[in-house]
Scaffold this motif. Sequence first.
Motif, mmCIF file in Angstrom:
data_model
loop_
_atom_site.group_PDB
_atom_site.id
_atom_site.type_symbol
_atom_site.label_atom_id
_atom_site.label_comp_id
_atom_site.label_asym_id
_atom_site.label_seq_id
_atom_site.Cartn_x
_atom_site.Cartn_y
_atom_site.Cartn_z
ATOM 1 N N SER A 211 0.854 -1.108 0.113
ATOM 2 C CA SER A 211 -0.052 -0.061 0.050
ATOM 3 C C SER A 211 0.872 1.327 -0.223
ATOM 4 O O SER A 211 0.604 2.260 -0.663
ATOM 5 N N LEU A 212 1.983 1.151 0.727
ATOM 6 C CA LEU A 212 2.761 2.472 0.922
ATOM 7 C C LEU A 212 3.871 2.707 -0.516
ATOM 8 O O LEU A 212 4.057 3.698 -0.796
ATOM 9 N N LEU A 213 4.462 1.425 -0.828
ATOM 10 C CA LEU A 213 5.430 1.541 -1.837
ATOM 11 C C LEU A 213 4.869 1.254 -3.310
ATOM 12 O O LEU A 213 5.299 2.037 -4.041
ATOM 13 N N VAL A 214 4.098 0.172 -3.465
ATOM 14 C CA VAL A 214 3.590 -0.319 -4.810
ATOM 15 C C VAL A 214 2.577 0.704 -5.177
ATOM 16 O O VAL A 214 2.321 1.300 -6.205
ATOM 17 N N ARG A 215 1.637 0.800 -4.071
ATOM 18 C CA ARG A 215 0.292 1.818 -4.319
ATOM 19 C C ARG A 215 -0.344 1.411 -5.520
ATOM 20 O O ARG A 215 -1.005 2.085 -6.120
ATOM 21 N N GLY A 216 -0.582 -0.026 -5.224
ATOM 22 C CA GLY A 216 -1.407 -0.629 -6.415
ATOM 23 C C GLY A 216 -1.544 -2.036 -6.262
ATOM 24 O O GLY A 216 -0.564 -2.652 -5.490
ATOM 25 N N ASP B 247 -4.039 -4.457 -2.555
ATOM 26 C CA ASP B 247 -3.703 -3.014 -2.189
ATOM 27 C C ASP B 247 -5.216 -2.523 -1.523
ATOM 28 O O ASP B 247 -5.386 -1.559 -1.876
ATOM 29 N N ASP C 220 -8.385 0.980 2.070
ATOM 30 C CA ASP C 220 -9.617 1.106 1.369
ATOM 31 C C ASP C 220 -10.783 0.437 2.039
ATOM 32 O O ASP C 220 -11.914 0.384 1.470
#
Length: 463
Positions: A152-157, A179, A183
């Motif tokens: 969630s923080l690095l790939v963001r997807g 991810d 959400d």
Amino acid sequence: MAMYTNHPVSALPTAPPRETTGHLLLRAWCVFVIVLALGGVGLVNAAGAVVAAVVAVASAVVSAVVWVVTRPPVSVSRLPWIAFGYVAWATASIAWSAWPLASVLTLLLLVITTFQGLFVGAVLTWRDVVRAVTDAAKWVVGLSLVFEVAVSLLVRGPLLPGFVVPAERMDPVLYWSRDNLFDGGRIQGIFGNANLLAAVMLLAIIVFGVRMAAGAPRRVLLIIWTVLAGFLFVRAGSPTAFIAAAFVALVLGTVLLMRTARRPGERTRWYLLYAAIGLGGGAALWLGRETVFGVLGRGADLLGREGIWADVAERAQQRPLAGWGFSTPWVPTEPLIDGWIVDHGRTVVQAHSVWLDAFLQLGAVGVVLLVLVFLAFLWRSWFFAVDRPRWDLRGDRPYSPLTLLPTLIGALLVVQGLTESAPLMLWGWMFVILFGAKIKQTPFVGHGPGEISASVEGGERQR
């Protein structure tokens, strides 16, 4: 000045007994073995099936060497021979298997898992077994949470297996991580599957609770670990796991109630009452499954499982006695499996039911053997939990919270096995072997050839 005391020399305080370096290393290795069983799917997602297979085989070789070196006491007559019968029938099925290569490959996994379960139970005491499972569960909880946070923080997807970032949106079922941590969606941890994550998180909650009840040190940290596991369990959103948690709670309450029995026949009334509640509750759940799973956000057919069950049952009935040949899990590259049952564009690799999978692969004979395996395990674990420890004339020894673990895990596996085939492989099968064999070899915590005879009650607090 001379000093005088009335206390004998024997009363001088002594340091608590310390574990040897060799024993610490042995337990650490067992923790690694259990982590492989609990999180083996994560290793497959991270490094691929070939690497995971090499690690599994290498770990079995190391465990075999350690077993030969340590030479733990083992009674041959008290080995889990019924489970060996199931493994033997699975081995024999290679002779008539419709997918012989898949049978050989997956049988290797079954044999390794069986051996590792025997190994851990043989080289560790009851207290060390529970400590090792606890430490392994911490690793899986921690890795799953760190993995989801990193995505969630690095790939963001979304992320695909092998740490591949997809170039475009794909079917969510293909993702290792969706991810969804921030959400509100379902998360999958290192498993890439929310149902598998939820089952292991429930296992973690169980073993953490047993450890705290046994008076383990650093209870605040255990509470934190329990909260983290509970968070992942809820966020996984698995209906089967929610039902399993309710069943585990029911079994726990029943065991504690049975322990209060003081007169002959008193347990019989409770057994009849709980049997009626269990049968009635199960029937109500099945008949009202559309409402129940609707509340949990799932369809009444459990995401297409009834369709899968129908297809598996139809093929299984073509070879009802001996089955099509062992393959747990199914190998998707096999011609008879590839494209047979497709879900979200992917070939299904399990029957989503322990019993249907056994019927398909090993026929009615395999189902009977598997029923006997689970009945023997559940029977021994139940009385291991409800009976007061007694190996001589003394009948007032206190119950140990550690004896709760096998029967609670058994309750989890029973429910999970209704909609998943996971109890036939990896940690599910390993724990059936580990606890089933351990109860037979050493039916009392702290007493017997497989325990440390010098240990005292409450030794957990001294370490």
